[in-house]
Design a protein around this motif. Structure first.
Motif, PDB file in Angstrom:
ATOM      1  N   THR A  84       0.548  -1.169  -0.384  1.00  0.00           N
ATOM      2  CA  THR A  84       0.354  -0.535  -0.311  1.00  0.00           C
ATOM      3  C   THR A  84       0.984   0.891   0.024  1.00  0.00           C
ATOM      4  O   THR A  84       1.874   1.236   1.397  1.00  0.00           O
ATOM      5  N   ALA A  85       0.969   1.892  -1.332  1.00  0.00           N
ATOM      6  CA  ALA A  85       1.173   3.000  -1.469  1.00  0.00           C
ATOM      7  C   ALA A  85       0.437   4.086  -1.273  1.00  0.00           C
ATOM      8  O   ALA A  85      -0.401   4.271  -1.989  1.00  0.00           O
ATOM      9  N   GLN A  86       0.584   5.388  -0.684  1.00  0.00           N
ATOM     10  CA  GLN A  86      -0.080   6.413   0.333  1.00  0.00           C
ATOM     11  C   GLN A  86       1.046   7.601  -0.316  1.00  0.00           C
ATOM     12  O   GLN A  86       1.953   8.099   0.491  1.00  0.00           O
ATOM     13  N   GLY A  87       0.443   8.470  -1.204  1.00  0.00           N
ATOM     14  CA  GLY A  87       1.088  10.277  -1.233  1.00  0.00           C
ATOM     15  C   GLY A  87       0.615  11.175  -2.519  1.00  0.00           C
ATOM     16  O   GLY A  87      -0.202  10.678  -3.150  1.00  0.00           O
ATOM     17  N   GLY A  88       1.231  11.596  -2.835  1.00  0.00           N
ATOM     18  CA  GLY A  88       0.618  12.601  -3.703  1.00  0.00           C
ATOM     19  C   GLY A  88       0.372  12.107  -5.259  1.00  0.00           C
ATOM     20  O   GLY A  88       1.374  10.468  -5.482  1.00  0.00           O
ATOM     21  N   THR A 110      -7.163   1.543  -5.542  1.00  0.00           N
ATOM     22  CA  THR A 110      -6.673   2.901  -5.590  1.00  0.00           C
ATOM     23  C   THR A 110      -7.598   3.827  -5.254  1.00  0.00           C
ATOM     24  O   THR A 110      -9.416   3.120  -4.789  1.00  0.00           O
ATOM     25  N   ALA A 111      -7.743   4.554  -3.939  1.00  0.00           N
ATOM     26  CA  ALA A 111      -8.415   5.611  -3.333  1.00  0.00           C
ATOM     27  C   ALA A 111      -7.523   7.144  -3.591  1.00  0.00           C
ATOM     28  O   ALA A 111      -7.554   7.361  -3.493  1.00  0.00           O
ATOM     29  N   ALA A 119      -2.874   3.786  -3.058  1.00  0.00           N
ATOM     30  CA  ALA A 119      -2.536   2.652  -4.786  1.00  0.00           C
ATOM     31  C   ALA A 119      -2.282   1.484  -3.931  1.00  0.00           C
ATOM     32  O   ALA A 119      -1.414   1.297  -3.168  1.00  0.00           O
ATOM     33  N   LYS A 120      -2.855   0.010  -4.462  1.00  0.00           N
ATOM     34  CA  LYS A 120      -2.530  -1.385  -3.686  1.00  0.00           C
ATOM     35  C   LYS A 120      -2.119  -1.642  -5.304  1.00  0.00           C
ATOM     36  O   LYS A 120      -2.756  -1.847  -5.935  1.00  0.00           O
ATOM     37  N   LEU A 121      -0.653  -1.999  -5.205  1.00  0.00           N
ATOM     38  CA  LEU A 121       0.552  -2.996  -5.982  1.00  0.00           C
ATOM     39  C   LEU A 121       0.889  -4.466  -5.588  1.00  0.00           C
ATOM     40  O   LEU A 121       1.004  -4.763  -4.293  1.00  0.00           O
ATOM     41  N   ARG A 122       0.461  -4.979  -6.357  1.00  0.00           N
ATOM     42  CA  ARG A 122       0.703  -6.497  -6.610  1.00  0.00           C
ATOM     43  C   ARG A 122       2.115  -6.202  -6.767  1.00  0.00           C
ATOM     44  O   ARG A 122       2.116  -5.939  -8.714  1.00  0.00           O
TER      45      ARG A 122
END
Length: 126
Positions: A84-88, A110-111, A119-122
């Motif tokens: 899970t990545a959160q940022g601009g 994504t949200a 973003a959820k990245l696999r």
């Protein structure tokens, strides 16, 4: 490799990364690939360790994607890993591109917010 102790992270280019549901070695591989590419708030020798008691373990780090340190070598995972990545928006895209140097990356969710996204990245082996 630079860390937050060496110079401050650029707030507009920070991406918070969360790994859970993966084993310690896979977490190490993902975080090592990111640390090879971007400055982090974690020391280079700070490696993920399992907690005692069988509780789920969550690993977190923040990366400054305003500059690239280098390209990560291809990594090996024992199983697919969800990050899970959160940022601009641009910052998360740069982080995803950095991960793509080491792993096959697929966006699985994504949200969207006004100026940030999650973003959820696999990740899987290339």
């Amino acid at each position: 490799m630079s860390t937050a102790q060496d110079q401050p992270l650029d707030p507009s280019a920070q991406v918070a990364v969360v790994l859970d549901g993966c084993d310690q070695e896979d977490a190490r591989a993902v975080l090592a690939a990111l640390q090879a590419s971007f400055p982090s708030d974690r020391a280079e020798d700070d490696r993920p360790e399992e907690t005692e008691g069988g509780h789920p373990t969550v690993w977190t780090a923040t990366f400054d994607v305003s500059r690239t340190l280098g390209l990560a070598d291809p990594g090996r995972l024992s199983a697919p890993v969800t990050v899970t990545a959160q940022g601009g928006y641009r910052a998360v895209d740069r982080l995803r591109e950095g991960l793509a140097e080491a792993f096959a990356v697929r966006v699985v969710g994504t949200a969207a917010g006004d100026q940030e996204q999650e973003a959820k990245l696999r990740l899987d082996n290339q």
